[in-house]
Design a protein around this motif. Structure first.
Motif, mmCIF file in Angstrom:
data_model
loop_
_atom_site.group_PDB
_atom_site.id
_atom_site.type_symbol
_atom_site.label_atom_id
_atom_site.label_comp_id
_atom_site.label_asym_id
_atom_site.label_seq_id
_atom_site.Cartn_x
_atom_site.Cartn_y
_atom_site.Cartn_z
ATOM 1 N N UNK A 108 -9.048 24.005 -44.821
ATOM 2 C CA UNK A 108 -8.297 23.598 -45.996
ATOM 3 C C UNK A 108 -8.968 24.077 -47.263
ATOM 4 N N UNK A 109 -8.346 23.782 -48.369
ATOM 5 C CA UNK A 109 -8.865 24.193 -49.664
ATOM 6 C C UNK A 109 -9.925 23.219 -50.152
ATOM 7 N N UNK A 110 -10.929 23.764 -50.856
ATOM 8 C CA UNK A 110 -11.946 22.906 -51.460
ATOM 9 C C UNK A 110 -11.319 22.196 -52.656
ATOM 10 N N UNK A 111 -11.375 20.891 -52.667
ATOM 11 C CA UNK A 111 -10.784 20.112 -53.747
ATOM 12 C C UNK A 111 -11.793 19.717 -54.802
ATOM 13 N N UNK A 112 -12.993 19.332 -54.375
ATOM 14 C CA UNK A 112 -14.018 18.852 -55.303
ATOM 15 C C UNK A 112 -15.186 19.828 -55.340
ATOM 16 N N UNK A 113 -15.598 20.202 -56.516
ATOM 17 C CA UNK A 113 -16.792 21.012 -56.711
ATOM 18 C C UNK A 113 -17.529 20.390 -57.890
ATOM 19 N N UNK A 114 -18.484 19.541 -57.581
ATOM 20 C CA UNK A 114 -19.169 18.772 -58.615
ATOM 21 C C UNK A 114 -20.664 18.751 -58.345
ATOM 22 N N UNK A 115 -21.415 18.590 -59.407
ATOM 23 C CA UNK A 115 -22.852 18.347 -59.302
ATOM 24 C C UNK A 115 -23.083 16.936 -59.841
ATOM 25 N N UNK A 116 -23.631 16.083 -59.006
ATOM 26 C CA UNK A 116 -23.892 14.693 -59.403
ATOM 27 C C UNK A 116 -25.390 14.442 -59.298
ATOM 28 N N UNK A 117 -25.938 13.794 -60.295
ATOM 29 C CA UNK A 117 -27.363 13.452 -60.251
ATOM 30 C C UNK A 117 -27.564 12.097 -60.916
ATOM 31 N N UNK A 135 -22.582 13.768 -64.172
ATOM 32 C CA UNK A 135 -21.604 14.392 -63.284
ATOM 33 C C UNK A 135 -21.041 15.627 -63.975
ATOM 34 N N UNK A 136 -21.170 16.788 -63.328
ATOM 35 C CA UNK A 136 -20.597 18.026 -63.855
ATOM 36 C C UNK A 136 -19.495 18.469 -62.906
ATOM 37 N N UNK A 137 -18.294 18.622 -63.428
ATOM 38 C CA UNK A 137 -17.158 19.061 -62.640
ATOM 39 C C UNK A 137 -17.015 20.564 -62.832
ATOM 40 N N UNK A 138 -17.053 21.325 -61.735
ATOM 41 C CA UNK A 138 -17.098 22.777 -61.794
ATOM 42 C C UNK A 138 -15.842 23.436 -61.212
ATOM 43 N N UNK A 139 -14.761 22.718 -61.104
ATOM 44 C CA UNK A 139 -13.557 23.264 -60.475
ATOM 45 C C UNK A 139 -12.951 24.396 -61.292
ATOM 46 N N UNK A 195 -16.159 19.912 -67.196
ATOM 47 C CA UNK A 195 -16.211 18.612 -67.849
ATOM 48 C C UNK A 195 -17.583 18.015 -67.600
ATOM 49 N N UNK A 196 -18.218 17.492 -68.631
ATOM 50 C CA UNK A 196 -19.495 16.817 -68.494
ATOM 51 C C UNK A 196 -19.303 15.346 -68.791
ATOM 52 N N UNK A 197 -19.669 14.500 -67.833
ATOM 53 C CA UNK A 197 -19.569 13.063 -68.006
ATOM 54 C C UNK A 197 -20.982 12.505 -67.961
ATOM 55 N N UNK A 198 -21.410 11.886 -69.025
ATOM 56 C CA UNK A 198 -22.762 11.334 -69.066
ATOM 57 C C UNK A 198 -22.966 10.605 -70.385
ATOM 58 N N UNK A 199 -24.186 10.179 -70.619
ATOM 59 C CA UNK A 199 -24.462 9.459 -71.872
ATOM 60 C C UNK A 199 -24.304 10.386 -73.071
ATOM 61 N N UNK A 200 -23.921 9.853 -74.217
ATOM 62 C CA UNK A 200 -23.742 10.668 -75.424
ATOM 63 C C UNK A 200 -25.031 11.429 -75.779
#
Length: 70
Positions: free
Chosen positions: A2-11, A44-48, A63-68
């Protein structure tokens, strides 16, 4: 398959500590006190890129999700 749906780096980074003391008031009465401190940061970095959803092509941006200011 199947197709890759999620491509993220989480730390995440965590730090915790605990301190405890015992104070004997009398031979039969003791007070135990403790304090716990915790800190946790999560990034969390979303790399899709382009991917199909129900037959339509969708473009996902970085998209970068993290503290300001991180």
């Amino acid at each position: 398959a199947g197709d890759m749906r999620d491509n993220e780096i989480r730390s995440g980074h965590a730090l915790s500590g605990f301190i405890q003391d015992e104070l004997a008031i009398t031979n039969r009465f003791t007070v135990n006190a403790g304090v716990r401190l915790e800190s946790f940061n999560y990034n969390r970095r979303i790399l899709r890129g382009r991917f199909p959803v129900n037959g339509a092509t969708v473009v996902a941006r970085l998209i970068f999700v993290g503290p300001p200011g991180a």
